[in-house]
Design a protein around this motif. Structure first.
Motif, PDB file in Angstrom:
ATOM      1  N   UNK A 466       0.819  -1.205   0.000  1.00  0.00           N
ATOM      2  CA  UNK A 466       0.000   0.000   0.000  1.00  0.00           C
ATOM      3  C   UNK A 466       0.857   1.261   0.000  1.00  0.00           C
ATOM      4  N   UNK A 467       1.997   1.218   0.678  1.00  0.00           N
ATOM      5  CA  UNK A 467       2.921   2.358   0.655  1.00  0.00           C
ATOM      6  C   UNK A 467       3.451   2.588  -0.752  1.00  0.00           C
ATOM      7  N   UNK A 468       3.791   1.489  -1.474  1.00  0.00           N
ATOM      8  CA  UNK A 468       4.263   1.614  -2.855  1.00  0.00           C
ATOM      9  C   UNK A 468       3.186   2.194  -3.764  1.00  0.00           C
ATOM     10  N   UNK A 469       1.932   1.753  -3.552  1.00  0.00           N
ATOM     11  CA  UNK A 469       0.824   2.288  -4.362  1.00  0.00           C
ATOM     12  C   UNK A 469       0.695   3.788  -4.135  1.00  0.00           C
ATOM     13  N   UNK A 470       0.767   4.194  -2.870  1.00  0.00           N
ATOM     14  CA  UNK A 470       0.614   5.610  -2.548  1.00  0.00           C
ATOM     15  C   UNK A 470       1.744   6.449  -3.149  1.00  0.00           C
ATOM     16  N   UNK A 471       2.949   5.897  -3.187  1.00  0.00           N
ATOM     17  CA  UNK A 471       4.108   6.667  -3.647  1.00  0.00           C
ATOM     18  C   UNK A 471       4.256   6.670  -5.174  1.00  0.00           C
ATOM     19  N   UNK A 472       3.987   5.524  -5.822  1.00  0.00           N
ATOM     20  CA  UNK A 472       4.372   5.385  -7.228  1.00  0.00           C
ATOM     21  C   UNK A 472       3.220   5.138  -8.196  1.00  0.00           C
ATOM     22  N   UNK A 473       2.122   4.542  -7.756  1.00  0.00           N
ATOM     23  CA  UNK A 473       1.154   4.008  -8.714  1.00  0.00           C
ATOM     24  C   UNK A 473       0.233   5.059  -9.318  1.00  0.00           C
ATOM     25  N   UNK A 474      -0.041   6.166  -8.570  1.00  0.00           N
ATOM     26  CA  UNK A 474      -1.021   7.169  -9.026  1.00  0.00           C
ATOM     27  C   UNK A 474      -2.360   6.496  -9.322  1.00  0.00           C
ATOM     28  N   UNK A 475      -2.769   5.594  -8.423  1.00  0.00           N
ATOM     29  CA  UNK A 475      -4.009   4.836  -8.616  1.00  0.00           C
ATOM     30  C   UNK A 475      -5.179   5.541  -7.928  1.00  0.00           C
ATOM     31  N   UNK A 476      -6.362   5.295  -8.451  1.00  0.00           N
ATOM     32  CA  UNK A 476      -7.580   5.815  -7.838  1.00  0.00           C
ATOM     33  C   UNK A 476      -8.278   4.762  -6.984  1.00  0.00           C
ATOM     34  N   UNK A 477      -8.074   3.502  -7.323  1.00  0.00           N
ATOM     35  CA  UNK A 477      -8.757   2.421  -6.614  1.00  0.00           C
ATOM     36  C   UNK A 477      -7.781   1.299  -6.313  1.00  0.00           C
ATOM     37  N   UNK A 478      -7.897   0.739  -5.128  1.00  0.00           N
ATOM     38  CA  UNK A 478      -7.071  -0.390  -4.703  1.00  0.00           C
ATOM     39  C   UNK A 478      -7.996  -1.461  -4.142  1.00  0.00           C
ATOM     40  N   UNK A 479      -7.754  -2.705  -4.551  1.00  0.00           N
ATOM     41  CA  UNK A 479      -8.529  -3.829  -4.032  1.00  0.00           C
ATOM     42  C   UNK A 479      -7.593  -4.842  -3.394  1.00  0.00           C
ATOM     43  N   UNK A 480      -7.992  -5.359  -2.249  1.00  0.00           N
ATOM     44  CA  UNK A 480      -7.231  -6.401  -1.557  1.00  0.00           C
ATOM     45  C   UNK A 480      -8.123  -7.625  -1.455  1.00  0.00           C
ATOM     46  N   UNK A 481      -7.645  -8.743  -1.992  1.00  0.00           N
ATOM     47  CA  UNK A 481      -8.389 -10.004  -1.952  1.00  0.00           C
ATOM     48  C   UNK A 481      -7.659 -10.961  -1.013  1.00  0.00           C
ATOM     49  N   UNK A 482      -8.396 -11.512  -0.064  1.00  0.00           N
ATOM     50  CA  UNK A 482      -7.825 -12.394   0.955  1.00  0.00           C
ATOM     51  C   UNK A 482      -8.611 -13.700   0.953  1.00  0.00           C
ATOM     52  N   UNK A 483      -7.874 -14.840   0.786  1.00  0.00           N
ATOM     53  CA  UNK A 483      -8.574 -16.131   0.743  1.00  0.00           C
ATOM     54  C   UNK A 483      -7.618 -17.241   1.149  1.00  0.00           C
ATOM     55  N   UNK A 484      -8.232 -18.372   1.530  1.00  0.00           N
ATOM     56  CA  UNK A 484      -7.456 -19.586   1.823  1.00  0.00           C
ATOM     57  C   UNK A 484      -7.747 -20.639   0.764  1.00  0.00           C
ATOM     58  N   UNK A 485      -6.696 -21.260   0.239  1.00  0.00           N
ATOM     59  CA  UNK A 485      -6.842 -22.281  -0.806  1.00  0.00           C
ATOM     60  C   UNK A 485      -5.857 -23.410  -0.534  1.00  0.00           C
ATOM     61  N   UNK A 486      -6.388 -24.593  -0.265  1.00  0.00           N
ATOM     62  CA  UNK A 486      -5.569 -25.812  -0.099  1.00  0.00           C
ATOM     63  C   UNK A 486      -4.420 -25.616   0.879  1.00  0.00           C
ATOM     64  N   UNK A 487      -4.734 -25.037   2.036  1.00  0.00           N
ATOM     65  CA  UNK A 487      -3.721 -24.898   3.071  1.00  0.00           C
ATOM     66  C   UNK A 487      -2.797 -23.714   2.887  1.00  0.00           C
ATOM     67  N   UNK A 488      -3.036 -22.873   1.853  1.00  0.00           N
ATOM     68  CA  UNK A 488      -2.215 -21.688   1.620  1.00  0.00           C
ATOM     69  C   UNK A 488      -3.071 -20.446   1.766  1.00  0.00           C
ATOM     70  N   UNK A 489      -2.450 -19.381   2.194  1.00  0.00           N
ATOM     71  CA  UNK A 489      -3.104 -18.093   2.277  1.00  0.00           C
ATOM     72  C   UNK A 489      -2.736 -17.286   1.028  1.00  0.00           C
ATOM     73  N   UNK A 490      -3.738 -16.809   0.306  1.00  0.00           N
ATOM     74  CA  UNK A 490      -3.534 -16.020  -0.900  1.00  0.00           C
ATOM     75  C   UNK A 490      -3.935 -14.573  -0.628  1.00  0.00           C
ATOM     76  N   UNK A 491      -3.000 -13.668  -0.832  1.00  0.00           N
ATOM     77  CA  UNK A 491      -3.260 -12.236  -0.652  1.00  0.00           C
ATOM     78  C   UNK A 491      -2.924 -11.544  -1.960  1.00  0.00           C
ATOM     79  N   UNK A 492      -3.924 -10.845  -2.530  1.00  0.00           N
ATOM     80  CA  UNK A 492      -3.697 -10.123  -3.781  1.00  0.00           C
ATOM     81  C   UNK A 492      -4.005  -8.645  -3.568  1.00  0.00           C
ATOM     82  N   UNK A 493      -3.034  -7.799  -3.949  1.00  0.00           N
ATOM     83  CA  UNK A 493      -3.220  -6.344  -3.892  1.00  0.00           C
ATOM     84  C   UNK A 493      -3.181  -5.845  -5.329  1.00  0.00           C
TER      85      UNK A 493
END
Length: 552
Positions: A466-493
Motif C-alpha cells: 500500500x505504501x508503494x501504491x501511494x508513492x508510485x502508482x497514481x491509482x484511484x482504486x485499490x482492491x485487496x483479496x484475501x482467501x485460503x486455498x488448499x492450506x495456503x493463504x492467498x493475498x492479492x493487492x
C-alpha cells in the motif's frame, strides 16, 4: 543412261573394241526381228536402272565421305597420317589447332620436329616398332607448339597398308596437359594428406564400408590404444576397441553403427565415446567422423581425442559448482533466517516501544489533563485568562494524545491483537483516510488462524504494498483479496494505477519488491507480480498457513 553424247560415243567405242576381241556367238536359229528388238529394249531399260542405282550409290558415298570428313576435321582429338618416312600426309583441323599451325603448312613436315628433343629417340623407336610389327602402340609425348610452349599428349598409333602395299601410320593425338596437371596436383595433395595423417598429434583412422572396419591408422593411434603395429587395428571395428557397453548402457556395436549412419547421412558427426586400450583400461574420448570420397570410393575419416583429463576437470568443476550452489543456498537460507529473526526482533521492539509509549506517555497525558481540570475548577471562576490558557493546553493535550495513538498504531496496530483480517481492514481504512483513494478488502474469511509471526509478516507485506501504491502508482482504486486455498493463504493487492515494465525495473525501484519476496520466501511462500504500463499492477502473495516441520 547418260545424257552426255561424248561420253556415250566413248563408251560405245570401248564396247566395239571389246566385242571385236570376243568369240562370236554360234547361231542358234533364226529369230524374228521383233523379238530381237524387244530383247534389246529390255536390256536398255535394265542398263538405265543400273545406271540410276549407281548414281544414287555415288551420292550416298559422297554424303558419307562428307560426314566422315566433318567428323575427321572436327574430332575432339588430333588425327594425323604419316608416311613410312615419318612425314605428315594428312591432318585434321583439331591436330593443326593443337600445334597452332595452318593445316596446309603441316603437310610434308616431319612429325618428329614437333617433339621435344629429349624424347625424339623414344619416338623413333616406338614408330619403328609400330611399322615393323603392325601392332597398335600407346604412349605419351611432349610436343612443341608454334608459340614455343609445350603440351603433354597421349599418342595412339596404328600401321595401315594401302591396296598397293604402301605402309602409313595413323595417329590419334589427345591433349592431356590439364589431365596431367590435375593428376600432379592430386598426387601432391595425397602426399600432403599422407604427411598430415602420419604426423598428426591426434589419433586418425579410416573406416571403410560395408563392414566398417578400420583400414588404416597413424602413429598417434598406436600410442593411444597401446598397439605395436597397424595390423593390430586394421580389419576390426570401433566396437572391438571399446567395452561391451557405453556409459549410457547401450551396446557399443549398436551405438557405433548408429554414429556411422549419422555421419554418412549428414557428412560429419561429433560425439563422445568410451574406448578401451590394449591393457583393458578405458578412457573417455571425443570422436569426429567425416565422410570422404577418393577414387569413387567412400570412407570415414575418424579422429579420436583422449578427453580423460578434460572429463576429470569438468567433474571437479561440476562438483565445485554443486558445492558452491549448496553453500549459496545455505547462505541465502541463513540470511533469510537472520532477516526473519531480525524482523521478529524489530517487531518485538516495536511492540515494546508501543506499549511503553502507550503506558508511560498515556499516563503522563492523563495526569496533565487531570491537573488542568483541577486548575479550572479551583481558579477558573476568578480568572478568565487562566481558563482560556487551560483550554489551549487541553487542545494541545488532545493533539498529543492523537500523536501518541498514531505512533502506537504505526509501531504495533492494536487490530493485530484481534486478528489478521481486522488488521488488514484497518490498513485499508488508514490508506483511504490518508490518501483520499478508495481501498476495499474482499474476503469471506472472518478469522484466519495464523501464528503471530506469520500474521505480522503478511501485515507488513500488505502495508509495504500500500505504501508503494501511494508513492508510485497514481491509482484511484485499490482492491485487496484475501482467501485460503488448499492450506495456503492467498493475498492479492491490485490497483488501477500507471503500472510499470517488470523487465525494465531499476534496482532502486525493485528493492521494495525484493524485500517483499524475501519476506515471503522466509515464510516458504512466493510472490507473483503482474504489471503493464498504463494498466495497473497486481501483486499476489502465497504462503502456507502453517510452517513446515523443517521451519518449526
Amino acid at each position: 543412261m547418260s545424257n552426255n553424247p561424248g561420253e556415250h560415243d566413248s563408251l560405245r567405242a570401248i564396247a566395239e573394241v571389246k566385242l571385236a576381241h570376243c568369240t562370236p556367238p554360234q547361231a542358234v536359229g533364226t529369230r524374228p526381228i521383233e523379238d530381237v528388238l524387244h530383247e534389246l529394249h529390255v536390256y536398255q531399260i535394265e542398263l538405265e536402272m543400273q545406271n540410276e542405282t549407281l548414281k544414287q550409290t555415288q551420292l550416298t558415298l559422297e554424303e558419307s565421305r562428307d560426314r566422315y570428313m566433318y567428323l575427321y576435321d572436327f574430332a575432339p582429338i588430333g588425327c594425323f597420317t604419316l608416311t613410312d618416312a615419318g612425314l605428315i600426309f594428312e591432318v585434321n583441323l583439331t591436330g593443326a589447332a593443337l600445334l597452332q599451325m595452318d593445316r596446309s603448312k603441316l603437310l610434308q613436315c616431319r612429325f618428329a620436329q614437333f617433339i621435344v628433343p629429349e624424347q625424339r629417340d623414344y619416338w623413333y623407336r616406338r614408330i619403328l616398332c609400330a611399322l615393323q610389327l603392325g601392332e597398335a602402340k600407346h604412349f605419351e609425348l611432349s610436343l612443341i607448339r608454334a608459340d614455343g610452349t609445350t603440351i603433354d599428349t597421349r599418342i595412339d598409333c596404328l600401321r595401315m597398308k594401302s591396296i598397293h602395299g604402301e605402309c602409313s601410320v595413323r595417329i590419334a593425338l589427345t591433349n592431356i596437359t590439364d589431365h596431367k596437371r590435375v593428376k600432379k596436383a592430386l598426387n601432391e595433395s595425397a602426399l600432403r594428406y599422407q604427411l598430415l595423417f602420419e604426423n598428426s598429434r591426434n589419433a586418425l583412422m579410416t573406416l571403410a564400408p560395408p563392414s566398417w572396419h578400420f583400414t588404416s591408422a597413424n602413429k598417434a593411434t598406436l600410442q593411444l590404444f597401446g598397439a605395436t603395429s597397424v595390423t593390430e587395428l586394421t580389419a576390426i571395428g570401433p566396437w572391438d576397441l571399446s567395452p561391451s557397453q557405453q556409459p549410457d548402457g547401450r551396446l557399443s556395436r549398436d551405438k557405433a553403427q548408429e554414429m556411422i549412419s549419422i555421419a554418412m547421412r549428414e557428412g560429419s558427426h561429433l560425439f563422445e565415446w568410451e574406448y578401451q586400450r590394449s591393457d583393458g583400461q578405458t578412457f573417455a574420448s571425443e570422436v569426429q567422423l567425416i565422410r570422404m570420397e577418393l577414387d569413387k570410393e567412400t570412407f570415414l575419416l575418424t579422429t579420436v581425442q583422449d578427453i580423460s583429463e578434460r572429463k576429470k576437470l569438468e567433474n571437479k568443476i561440476r562438483e565445485s559448482r554443486q558445492l558452491l550452489r549448496k553453500e549459496i543456498r545455505e547462505s541465502r537460507q541463513l540470511m533469510r533466517e537472520l532477516a526473519k529473526r531480525n524482523e521478529l526482533l524489530r517487531e518485538d521492539e516495536r511492540k515494546y516501544i508501543a506499549r511503553e509509549v502507550h503506558d508511560e506517555l498515556g499516563q503522563i497525558l492523563t495526569a496533565l489533563r487531570m491537573d488542568i481540570t483541577w486548575i479550572n475548577l479551583s481558579f477558573g471562576e476568578q480568572n478568565e485568562e487562566l481558563v482560556s490558557k487551560t483550554q489551549r493546553m487541553n487542545a494541545l493535550l488532545d493533539q498529543a494524545s492523537r500523536a501518541v495513538r498514531n505512533i502506537v498504531s504505526n509501531l504495533r496496530p492494536t487490530a493485530l491483537d484481534i486478528g489478521l483480517v481486522p488488521a488488514i481492514g484497518w490498513l485499508c481504512n488508514e490508506f483511504s483516510a490518508h490518501t483520499g483513494r478508495n481501498c476495499v478488502l474482499h474476503t469471506v474469511e472472518k478469522h484466519i488462524d495464523l501464528d503471530e509471526d506469520r500474521s505480522v509478516a503478511i501485515f507488513r507485506i500488505v502495508q509495504e504494498l500500500l505504501t508503494n501504491v501511494a508513492r508510485h502508482a497514481a491509482a484511484n482504486n485499490v482492491e485487496i483479496h484475501l482467501s485460503r486455498q488448499a492450506g495456503d493463504l492467498h493475498v492479492q493487492v491490485r490497483d488501477d494505477g500507471k503500472g510499470f515494465d517488470t523487465e525494465a525495473t531499476t534496482i532502486n525501484e525493485s528493492f521494495g519488491l525484493l524485500g517483499i519476496r524475501e519476506r515471503a520466501l522466509a515464510l516458504e511462500g512466493y510472490v507473483k507480480v503482474l504489471s503493464t504500463p498504463g494498466q495497473g499492477t497486481s501483486v499476489t502473495i502465497v504462503v502456507p498457513t502453517e510452517p513446515s516441520q523443517d521451519q518449526s
